[in-house]
Design a protein around this motif. Structure first.
Motif, PDB file in Angstrom:
ATOM      1  N   UNK A  45       0.855  -1.183   0.000  1.00 52.07           N
ATOM      2  CA  UNK A  45       0.000   0.000   0.000  1.00 52.07           C
ATOM      3  C   UNK A  45       0.894   1.237   0.000  1.00 52.07           C
ATOM      4  N   UNK A  46       0.692   2.099  -0.990  1.00 48.03           N
ATOM      5  CA  UNK A  46       1.434   3.360  -1.105  1.00 48.03           C
ATOM      6  C   UNK A  46       0.457   4.492  -0.795  1.00 48.03           C
ATOM      7  N   UNK A  47       0.722   5.296   0.229  1.00 47.78           N
ATOM      8  CA  UNK A  47      -0.249   6.296   0.667  1.00 47.78           C
ATOM      9  C   UNK A  47      -0.229   7.616  -0.104  1.00 47.78           C
ATOM     10  N   UNK A  50       0.259   7.963  -7.701  1.00 50.77           N
ATOM     11  CA  UNK A  50       1.242   7.417  -8.631  1.00 50.77           C
ATOM     12  C   UNK A  50       2.107   8.536  -9.205  1.00 50.77           C
ATOM     13  N   UNK A  51       3.379   8.241  -9.397  1.00 49.39           N
ATOM     14  CA  UNK A  51       4.288   9.200 -10.007  1.00 49.39           C
ATOM     15  C   UNK A  51       5.136   9.966  -9.025  1.00 49.39           C
ATOM     16  N   UNK A  52       4.762   9.961  -7.736  1.00 47.42           N
ATOM     17  CA  UNK A  52       5.558  10.649  -6.730  1.00 47.42           C
ATOM     18  C   UNK A  52       6.725   9.791  -6.272  1.00 47.42           C
ATOM     19  N   UNK A  57       9.658   4.640  -5.687  1.00 48.24           N
ATOM     20  CA  UNK A  57      10.491   3.735  -4.889  1.00 48.24           C
ATOM     21  C   UNK A  57       9.785   2.401  -4.642  1.00 48.24           C
ATOM     22  N   UNK A  58       8.488   2.476  -4.342  1.00 44.62           N
ATOM     23  CA  UNK A  58       7.728   1.243  -4.075  1.00 44.62           C
ATOM     24  C   UNK A  58       7.710   0.336  -5.299  1.00 44.62           C
ATOM     25  N   UNK A  77      -2.060   2.216  -4.764  1.00 42.26           N
ATOM     26  CA  UNK A  77      -2.017   3.624  -4.354  1.00 42.26           C
ATOM     27  C   UNK A  77      -3.297   4.026  -3.658  1.00 42.26           C
ATOM     28  N   UNK A  78      -3.186   4.491  -2.407  1.00 43.09           N
ATOM     29  CA  UNK A  78      -4.334   4.969  -1.630  1.00 43.09           C
ATOM     30  C   UNK A  78      -3.980   6.324  -1.037  1.00 43.09           C
TER      31      UNK A  78
END
Length: 334
Positions: A45-47, A50-52, A57-58, A77-78
């Motif tokens: 889970x990436x908080x 997308x693109x940041x 890194x994830x 992405x959440x």
């Protein structure tokens, strides 16, 4: 006299099956799951969107872990609430090793002091695995500004209190608090201008609507290389290999200054110890691979791996430091 009893092959097969079942009944089901882990896809889970930097890194780590662990590792992405939406989702996920969380300095060292209400406890609800990367923030200025060094910036700010504007990606972001730490240690009066993301802040910096910014290296370095922004200093304790001629803020005139945007992997609290150990080992291995290091370094970041205990101690120190900065800045969010 040979008294060995001989059974038909079919009977021996039945007895073997019974014995296997008896052994299986004596071993907890969780032990089989742990021994076989992972036997299905794993989700990170990436908080953030997308693109940041967090997402980039994830995805690098997910690709490497897919090969290392033999199962697909998927990024989910959440975004929202400074990372709190994704953090709450991951904290409440089953503690079985199949949901991981890509945390940041914001989710695990800043937000608890910044937000009046948190949907999760960054310490109690997560088991640290390892830091993944440190990312410097870069103090940059529009070329039209009259300062090109830390000492010149401090002198100008003291001679013109409240006249230096610094932009950020939003209240409480590491970019914002890097500026607040600078204000505190350098004892200068500068005005914070929050934006809804780093991109619009950089746009105004390029247009000289704001004077400076303590931006994440990945989004600022391209403008430095093109000559559109002036690199004044990096916020980390060591110089960046990507910009070796740019000094640190500490060595350039503000002793004790250090602000790092860091990213690390977590699992929900309660995840079995053997699974945590397997995850830590896999992460440490892939972070040591040359191709993974290269991909992360190209983002202006530095790979990092450690034991869960070292990571937990680091988070504790970071929480104290950034909690103090949040308190002194007066920043607060509902």
């Amino acid at each position: 006299m040979n008294t060995t009893t001989r059974f038909p092959s079919s009977r021996r097969a039945v007895l073997a099956a019974i014995a296997t079942a008896a052994i299986g009944a004596a071993i907890p089901a969780g032990a089989f799951a742990q021994a076989a882990y992972p036997n299905k896809p794993v989700t990170i889970v990436v908080p953030f969107a997308a693109g940041g930097t967090t997402d980039i890194l994830a995805r690098i780590i997910a690709q490497a872990l897919t090969v290392e662990m033999g199962q697909s590792v998927i990024v989910d992405n959440r975004a929202g609430a400074g990372g709190n939406i994704g953090g709450a989702l991951a904290a409440k996920a089953p503690a079985d090793g199949y949901t991981l969380f890509m945390g940041t300095v914001g989710t695990h060292a800043i937000n608890a002091a910044l937000y009046k209400k948190m949907p999760f406890d960054p310490v109690k609800d997560f088991a640290p695995l390892t830091r993944v990367a440190n990312v410097p923030n870069l103090l940059v200025a529009n070329p039209a500004q009259p300062y090109k060094s830390v000492k010149e910036l401090i002198a100008y700010a003291k001679a013109h209190p409240g006249k230096v504007n610094f932009g950020s990606s939003g209240n409480g972001s590491s970019i914002h608090l890097s500026g607040e730490l600078f204000k505190s240690l350098a004892k200068v009066d500068m005005v914070h201008v929050p934006y809804k993301g780093s991109a619009p802040a950089v746009t105004d910096l390029l247009g000289n609507q704001i004077g400076i910014m303590f931006d994440n290296m990945p989004s600022a370095i391209q403008h430095v290389r093109s000559g559109k922004l002036v690199p004044i200093a990096v916020t980390t304790a060591k110089r960046s290999p990507e910009l070796p001629n740019v000094p640190t803020i500490a060595e350039a005139g503000v002793p004790g200054y250090e602000a790092t945007s860091w990213f690390g992997m977590f699992a929900p609290t309660g995840t079995p110890a053997p699974v945590l150990a397997k995850l830590n080992g896999a992460l440490v291995k892939v972070l040591g691979q040359a191709d993974v290091k290269k991909k992360i370094n190209e983002q202006g970041a530095e790979t990092y791996s450690e034991t869960p205990e070292q990571f937990a101690a680091f988070i504790k120190t970071e929480s104290v430091k950034w909690g103090k900065v949040v308190h002194e800045s007066g920043a607060s969010l509902d």
